[in-house]
Design a protein around this motif. Structure first.
Motif, PDB file in Angstrom:
ATOM      1  N   TRP A  37      46.463  36.834  56.209  1.00  0.00           N
ATOM      2  CA  TRP A  37      47.951  38.131  55.912  1.00  0.00           C
ATOM      3  C   TRP A  37      46.932  39.422  55.019  1.00  0.00           C
ATOM      4  N   GLN A  38      47.332  40.589  55.633  1.00  0.00           N
ATOM      5  CA  GLN A  38      46.863  41.566  54.476  1.00  0.00           C
ATOM      6  C   GLN A  38      47.665  41.461  53.969  1.00  0.00           C
ATOM      7  N   ILE A  39      48.631  41.754  52.477  1.00  0.00           N
ATOM      8  CA  ILE A  39      49.533  41.578  51.976  1.00  0.00           C
ATOM      9  C   ILE A  39      49.764  42.421  51.325  1.00  0.00           C
ATOM     10  N   GLY A  40      50.464  43.510  51.582  1.00  0.00           N
ATOM     11  CA  GLY A  40      51.059  44.779  50.217  1.00  0.00           C
ATOM     12  C   GLY A  40      51.949  44.261  48.667  1.00  0.00           C
ATOM     13  N   TYR A  41      51.218  44.907  48.652  1.00  0.00           N
ATOM     14  CA  TYR A  41      51.523  45.090  46.843  1.00  0.00           C
ATOM     15  C   TYR A  41      53.384  46.328  46.368  1.00  0.00           C
ATOM     16  N   ASP A  42      53.148  47.229  47.385  1.00  0.00           N
ATOM     17  CA  ASP A  42      54.246  48.444  46.494  1.00  0.00           C
ATOM     18  C   ASP A  42      54.288  49.475  49.107  1.00  0.00           C
ATOM     19  N   GLN A  59      36.670  51.173  51.917  1.00  0.00           N
ATOM     20  CA  GLN A  59      38.043  50.157  50.430  1.00  0.00           C
ATOM     21  C   GLN A  59      37.626  49.184  51.035  1.00  0.00           C
ATOM     22  N   ALA A  60      38.299  48.249  49.901  1.00  0.00           N
ATOM     23  CA  ALA A  60      38.257  47.458  49.796  1.00  0.00           C
ATOM     24  C   ALA A  60      39.366  46.352  50.069  1.00  0.00           C
ATOM     25  N   MET A  61      39.754  45.481  51.276  1.00  0.00           N
ATOM     26  CA  MET A  61      40.569  44.930  52.063  1.00  0.00           C
ATOM     27  C   MET A  61      41.063  43.578  51.249  1.00  0.00           C
ATOM     28  N   VAL A  62      42.065  43.083  51.463  1.00  0.00           N
ATOM     29  CA  VAL A  62      42.518  42.280  50.022  1.00  0.00           C
ATOM     30  C   VAL A  62      43.369  40.664  51.699  1.00  0.00           C
ATOM     31  N   TYR A  63      42.676  40.087  51.338  1.00  0.00           N
ATOM     32  CA  TYR A  63      43.579  39.369  52.803  1.00  0.00           C
ATOM     33  C   TYR A  63      44.008  38.217  52.337  1.00  0.00           C
ATOM     34  N   ALA A  88      42.702  39.133  42.656  1.00  0.00           N
ATOM     35  CA  ALA A  88      41.744  39.572  43.807  1.00  0.00           C
ATOM     36  C   ALA A  88      42.226  40.939  43.915  1.00  0.00           C
ATOM     37  N   PHE A  89      43.265  41.986  44.013  1.00  0.00           N
ATOM     38  CA  PHE A  89      43.320  43.315  43.673  1.00  0.00           C
ATOM     39  C   PHE A  89      42.737  43.599  42.344  1.00  0.00           C
ATOM     40  N   ALA A  90      43.066  42.897  41.490  1.00  0.00           N
ATOM     41  CA  ALA A  90      42.430  43.228  40.255  1.00  0.00           C
ATOM     42  C   ALA A  90      41.196  43.454  40.474  1.00  0.00           C
ATOM     43  N   GLN A 134      41.318  51.591  41.722  1.00  0.00           N
ATOM     44  CA  GLN A 134      43.107  51.684  42.056  1.00  0.00           C
ATOM     45  C   GLN A 134      43.680  50.668  42.286  1.00  0.00           C
ATOM     46  N   HIS A 135      43.381  49.478  42.923  1.00  0.00           N
ATOM     47  CA  HIS A 135      44.618  48.739  43.193  1.00  0.00           C
ATOM     48  C   HIS A 135      44.264  47.821  41.512  1.00  0.00           C
ATOM     49  N   ASN A 136      43.003  47.608  41.025  1.00  0.00           N
ATOM     50  CA  ASN A 136      43.444  47.852  39.602  1.00  0.00           C
ATOM     51  C   ASN A 136      45.072  48.307  38.850  1.00  0.00           C
TER      52      ASN A 136
END
Ligand code: ADE
Length: 290
Positions: A91-96, A213-217, A262-264, A269-271
């Protein structure tokens, strides 16, 4: 032409336009219903956050995969594979999101990134709902927020890279055509494994820009997903448009906070975004405005 011929023509044209309009509305509704199953839905329950995930959207943000030793996983055909212990959902989770009316938006979480207004969504909604239901506490979020500055000192996107090495063929694998040399790229991947599932951070070349870019799954084993009635899903191929559920409760609240972490560590930018989102949540209070 006689006036009443003109009026008959006018009526036919009007009827045609009306019929066309109704057909368009019907088609739009049918298409929306057809793709509704692809939406990730965050549904707060009494003591848990239920996340509905599509099982068959192979090109979407939630993809069924088979586990592989390298950790990247192998895409599969969900309706033709007996989905079981070897399989998981990536799951490529989003936050915004930019859109105030997108699904899973928390309009009260607003922040500005590079001059553009963003609304909290998906992970942001999960955190807000989890806080409201007592799955996580304000202290949990404050602790995560306090950690952000330290984690931003060495984020993966800025610190890590894809390396390229000349890698001569081993003798037994034969030789290359004259004039060719062999090169191999190494792409680092970062894993946080837990009993509830695992989180991957992968570096990928940026589309339409330079650098990576760092992708979080978030990866959820099939053994952990539930059917709509809350029972574990029995192994077997997916039905057309099947959706499954994953629950966040107090028992796996740490996994939810791992996603924030993980985003942090993924990028500066994610942090920074996590800081804005956690800030809005804790400053607004759990039950007051959000
Ligand atoms: N931005 C929002 N969600 C993301 C994700 N899962 N990976 C990378 N960047 C993102």
């Amino acid at each position: 032409m006689k006036p009443n011929t003109i009026s008959k023509l006018g009526h036919s044209a009007l009827r045609f336009v009306l019929a066309l309009g109704l057909a368009c509305i019907w088609l739009a509704r049918a298409t929306a219903a057809d793709t509704e199953y692809k939406l990730v839905r965050i549904e707060p329950a009494s003591q848990s956050i239920r996340v509905r995930l599509p099982l068959t959207d192979v090109s979407g943000k939630v993809r069924p995969k088979e586990r592989t030793p390298d950790g990247y996983g192998e895409p599969l055909a969900p309706t033709k594979t007996a989905l079981g212990p070897k399989h998981y959902l990536e799951w490529q989770i989003g936050y915004d999101t930019r859109e105030a009316d997108a699904p899973n938006v928390v309009k009260e979480i607003q922040f500005v990134r590079k001059g553009e207004t963003k609304f909290g969504a998906e992970l942001s909604k999960m955190l807000v709902d989890a806080l409201r239901l007592g799955v996580i506490s304000t202290n949990d979020l404050l602790r995560e927020r306090d950690r952000l500055a330290k984690l931003s000192e060495a984020t993966l996107e800025e610190r890590e890279g894809i390396t390229t090495e000349k890698t001569p063929l081993e003798l037994k694998s034969g030789t290359l055509p004259d004039g060719f040399t062999r090169w191999t790229q190494k792409v680092p991947q970062f894993l946080r494994e837990t009993e509830h599932g695992w989180i991957q951070i992968q570096l990928k070349p940026r589309q339409r820009a330079v650098g990576n870019q760092a992708m979080v799954y978030v990866c959820i084993p099939m053994t952990r997903v539930l059917t709509a009635d809350g029972k574990p899903r029995a192994p077997g191929p997916a039905r057309t448009k099947e959706t499954v559920f994953y629950e966040f409760t107090k028992a796996n609240a740490g996994f939810l906070l791992d996603i924030v972490r993980a985003f942090a560590i993924a990028s500066k930018q994610h942090n920074e975004d996590m800081g804005q989102i956690l800030g809005r949540i804790v400053d607004n209070g759990p039950a007051r405005k959000l």
